[in-house]
Write a protein that holds these residues in place. Sequence first.
Motif: not given
Length: 179
Positions: A91-92, A97, A101, A131-132, A134-135, A138-139
């Motif tokens: 992930s990031i 992150k 956020d 997954c990274t 996708e993070c 997603g944002f």
Amino acid sequence: MSKNILVLSGSPRKGGNSDLLCDEFIRGAVESGNKVEKIFIRDKKIAYCTGCYYCGKSDGICAIKDDMKDILDKMHMADVIVMSSPVYFYSIDAQMKTVIDRTLAQWTKIKNKEFYYIMTAADDSKNAMACTLECFRGFASCISGSKEMGVIYGTGAHEAGSIKNHPAMNEAYLMGRGV
């Protein structure tokens, strides 16, 4: 046409692999006549979002007074946002992150941005970065009018500087030139 580019370097290491790829992207973008600013997130004071939703009652002004206001202002002004992170547990990293956020305060007001993503990982496989990516995606999917323009995969890069002889360096430079 010259664009305003904001590079958000999430690397916890100055001169780390993802940070070096940011610099190559910047070199190409500047050579093409663009205006570029890099923010090395680690150097900023950015607290975690507390979910208090003060921002919802105060027209996007966050209750937390730190460096995030300046970053949000720069995100608004940018035509292009480059987001860069090493891969941590697929992930990031925490620095990136936290920035994502904290955009909660104004994410509906940030519009029509071109996004580029830069990732590095010790793993040799691009699959380790799924997954990274996708993070990041997603944002961006929450940003109205966002467009993904490119992805750099810095695989097999663990020790600081080990990316220097990787093809991703040239890819980042060329991607920056193509903005």
